[in-house]
Design a protein around this motif. Structure first.
Motif, mmCIF file in Angstrom:
data_model
loop_
_atom_site.group_PDB
_atom_site.id
_atom_site.type_symbol
_atom_site.label_atom_id
_atom_site.label_comp_id
_atom_site.label_asym_id
_atom_site.label_seq_id
_atom_site.Cartn_x
_atom_site.Cartn_y
_atom_site.Cartn_z
ATOM 1 N N LYS A 221 1.552 0.122 10.777
ATOM 2 C CA LYS A 221 0.194 0.511 11.188
ATOM 3 C C LYS A 221 -0.296 1.643 10.298
ATOM 4 C CE LYS A 221 -3.160 -0.276 14.063
ATOM 5 N NZ LYS A 221 -4.165 0.487 13.327
ATOM 6 N N GLY A 222 -1.199 1.306 9.396
ATOM 7 C CA GLY A 222 -1.752 2.301 8.482
ATOM 8 C C GLY A 222 -2.553 3.363 9.218
ATOM 9 N N GLY A 223 -2.515 4.589 8.683
ATOM 10 C CA GLY A 223 -3.202 5.706 9.348
ATOM 11 C C GLY A 223 -4.716 5.552 9.354
ATOM 12 N N GLY A 224 -5.280 5.014 8.271
ATOM 13 C CA GLY A 224 -6.737 4.885 8.196
ATOM 14 C C GLY A 224 -7.280 3.966 9.270
ATOM 15 N N SER A 225 -6.598 2.836 9.475
ATOM 16 C CA SER A 225 -7.077 1.903 10.501
ATOM 17 C C SER A 225 -6.766 2.436 11.894
ATOM 18 C CB SER A 225 -6.463 0.514 10.298
ATOM 19 O OG SER A 225 -5.062 0.551 10.427
ATOM 20 N N GLU A 226 -5.667 3.178 12.028
ATOM 21 C CA GLU A 226 -5.334 3.723 13.355
ATOM 22 C C GLU A 226 -6.412 4.710 13.823
ATOM 23 O OE1 GLU A 226 -3.217 2.639 15.309
ATOM 24 O OE2 GLU A 226 -3.066 4.181 16.844
ATOM 25 N N CYS B 54 0.865 -1.185 0.000
ATOM 26 C CA CYS B 54 0.000 0.000 0.000
ATOM 27 C C CYS B 54 0.899 1.232 0.000
ATOM 28 C CB CYS B 54 -0.913 0.001 1.223
ATOM 29 S SG CYS B 54 -2.034 1.423 1.247
ATOM 30 N N GLN B 55 0.393 2.309 -0.603
ATOM 31 C CA GLN B 55 1.175 3.558 -0.615
ATOM 32 C C GLN B 55 1.418 4.069 0.800
ATOM 33 O OE1 GLN B 55 -0.608 6.380 0.452
ATOM 34 N NE2 GLN B 55 -2.507 5.213 0.618
ATOM 35 N N ASP B 56 0.489 3.788 1.714
ATOM 36 C CA ASP B 56 0.711 4.152 3.117
ATOM 37 C C ASP B 56 1.513 3.022 3.752
ATOM 38 O OD1 ASP B 56 0.698 4.752 5.764
ATOM 39 O OD2 ASP B 56 -1.477 4.717 6.018
ATOM 40 N N GLN C 99 -6.804 -3.291 12.429
ATOM 41 C CA GLN C 99 -5.765 -3.309 11.402
ATOM 42 C C GLN C 99 -6.467 -3.509 10.065
ATOM 43 O OE1 GLN C 99 -3.182 -2.190 10.351
ATOM 44 N NE2 GLN C 99 -1.423 -3.492 10.835
ATOM 45 N N CYS C 100 -5.980 -2.836 9.047
ATOM 46 C CA CYS C 100 -6.598 -2.923 7.726
ATOM 47 C C CYS C 100 -6.254 -4.268 7.066
ATOM 48 C CB CYS C 100 -6.108 -1.767 6.873
ATOM 49 S SG CYS C 100 -4.307 -1.675 6.793
ATOM 50 N N TRP C 101 -6.820 -4.483 5.868
ATOM 51 C CA TRP C 101 -6.536 -5.738 5.154
ATOM 52 C C TRP C 101 -5.038 -5.903 4.918
ATOM 53 C CZ3 TRP C 101 -3.925 -6.311 0.598
ATOM 54 C CH2 TRP C 101 -3.675 -5.139 -0.105
ATOM 55 N N ALA C 102 -4.310 -4.768 4.772
ATOM 56 C CA ALA C 102 -2.859 -4.822 4.584
ATOM 57 C C ALA C 102 -2.221 -5.031 5.952
ATOM 58 C CB ALA C 102 -2.365 -3.544 3.920
ATOM 59 N N ASP C 103 -2.425 -6.213 6.490
ATOM 60 C CA ASP C 103 -2.010 -6.550 7.857
ATOM 61 C C ASP C 103 -0.540 -6.970 7.817
ATOM 62 O OD1 ASP C 103 -1.871 -7.325 10.473
ATOM 63 O OD2 ASP C 103 -3.041 -9.171 10.209
ATOM 64 N N ARG C 104 0.335 -5.973 7.754
ATOM 65 C CA ARG C 104 1.758 -6.216 7.475
ATOM 66 C C ARG C 104 2.548 -6.385 8.771
ATOM 67 N NH1 ARG C 104 1.442 -0.788 4.284
ATOM 68 N NH2 ARG C 104 0.013 -0.578 6.029
ATOM 69 N N ARG C 105 3.124 -7.559 8.918
ATOM 70 C CA ARG C 105 3.945 -7.821 10.114
ATOM 71 C C ARG C 105 4.993 -8.871 9.786
ATOM 72 N NH1 ARG C 105 0.914 -12.390 11.334
ATOM 73 N NH2 ARG C 105 -1.291 -12.055 10.898
HETATM 74 S S1 SF4 Z 1 -5.452 1.838 6.298
HETATM 75 FE FE1 SF4 Z 1 -4.131 0.226 5.462
HETATM 76 S S2 SF4 Z 1 -4.921 -0.311 3.422
HETATM 77 FE FE2 SF4 Z 1 -5.867 1.635 4.085
HETATM 78 S S3 SF4 Z 1 -4.557 3.205 3.125
HETATM 79 FE FE3 SF4 Z 1 -3.764 2.872 5.222
HETATM 80 S S4 SF4 Z 1 -2.208 1.257 5.047
HETATM 81 FE FE4 SF4 Z 1 -3.375 1.273 3.145
#
Ligand code: SF4
Length: 288
Positions: free
Chosen positions: A143-148, A64-66, A267-273
């Motif tokens: 930790k993506g900002g949108g899910s945080e 993801c770009q984030d 945590q978003c679908w991009a559950d990166r760990r």
């Molecule tokens: S919340 Fe997750 S999937 Fe959504 S933009 Fe942020 S990093 Fe990407």
């Protein structure tokens, strides 16, 4: 090579792995969600996420770009001889990975917005847990900002048991999940004090998706909540459907009789760990 350089390399590889490749359990959960998703739009979105993950892995590009706020969860053996040097290695690994991968510079001053890359006061976020033993296990989470922004601290009326906790968590998730890039992973921290409940919720996100809590009552709450969340109809990307969450993980602590704080971290679908273990000799290896 010094021990510190070895750790910086190993943690840097973990950051890269997490950034470009979804963990196997997350990809598996997305595939399973695809097979049972009744919504055509939902299936299309899940297929797009899986294709996104494939391209990122094969091309070595961020999923993801984030690329997220870098967060390290450290389970540190109290008898490890290396504790004094680990924090500096995590900071240096984050600095190097930001330039090498690259990661998006995502740490800004809270008042002036001045961007410091991914290293500054309080960043990377490092959560320490002292445990018995001589090994140190470091789990990196992006930790993506949108899910945080979907994090919640709830105060549930004591006395209602699991049903009241589930009701409050479900109401929170129903309100915020659409903007957390679903399908999400839900971390729930029950009890302790307010700050502890939020830490527990975050730590819950480091558990593999297919592993339930060892306590049967907590595991049952995880299953019930997952079923309830996926009954909300929010679906992939919030476009409707069944796959709102891939997993619900719960951690708990004992609490004051008058206070029942519940932390909810998404945590978003991009559950990166990805994780690294440092043994008593100082040797570092990836944890699969
Ligand atoms: S919340 Fe997750 S999937 Fe959504 S933009 Fe942020 S990093 Fe990407």
């Amino acid at each position: 090579m010094s021990k510190s350089s070895e750790w910086i390399d190993a943690v840097g590889r973990a950051i890269r792995e997490a950034t470009v490749a979804l963990p196997a359990d997350v990809e598996r959960a997305l595939r399973e969600a695809l097979t049972s998703e009744p919504s055509e739009l939902g299936r299309l979105h899940l297929e797009t996420l899986l294709e996104n993950a494939r391209v990122a892995r094969e091309e070595g590009l961020p999923i993801c770009q984030d690329t997220g706020t870098p967060v390290f969860f450290v389970r540190a053996g109290a008898e490890s001889p290396w504790l004094a040097d680990i924090e500096a290695a995590l900071v240096e690994a984050t600095r190097s990975a930001t330039a090498a991968i690259p990661l998006r510079p995502s740490a800004i001053h809270p008042l002036t917005d001045r961007n410091v890359g991914n290293v500054g006061r309080g960043v990377p976020v490092i959560d320490w847990e002292i445990v018995p033993g001589r090994e140190v296990e470091i789990t990196y989470v992006a930790k993506g900002g949108g899910s945080e922004n979907a994090t919640g601290l709830l105060f549930v009326q004591p006395g209602g048991g699991a049903a009241e906790i589930a009701r409050a968590v479900l109401a929170h998730v129903a309100r915020v999940a659409p903007r957390a890039c679903p399908p999400i992973v839900v971390g729930v921290g029950i009890g302790g004090t307010a700050d502890r409940a939020l830490v527990l919720a975050k730590r819950a996100l480091t558990r593999r998706l297919d592993i339930h809590h060892a306590d049967p009552a907590i595991a049952a709450l995880e299953r019930d909540l997952l079923e309830a969340v996926n009954g909300l109809g929010i679906g992939p990307a919030g476009l409707g459907g069944a796959a709102t969450a891939l997993a619900v993980h719960v951690e708990f602590a004992f609490r004051h009789p008058a206070s029942l704080p519940v932390g909810v971290a998404l945590q978003c679908w991009a559950d990166r760990r990805a994780a690294v273990r440092i043994d008593a000799s100082g040797a570092a290896e990836a944890v699969l």
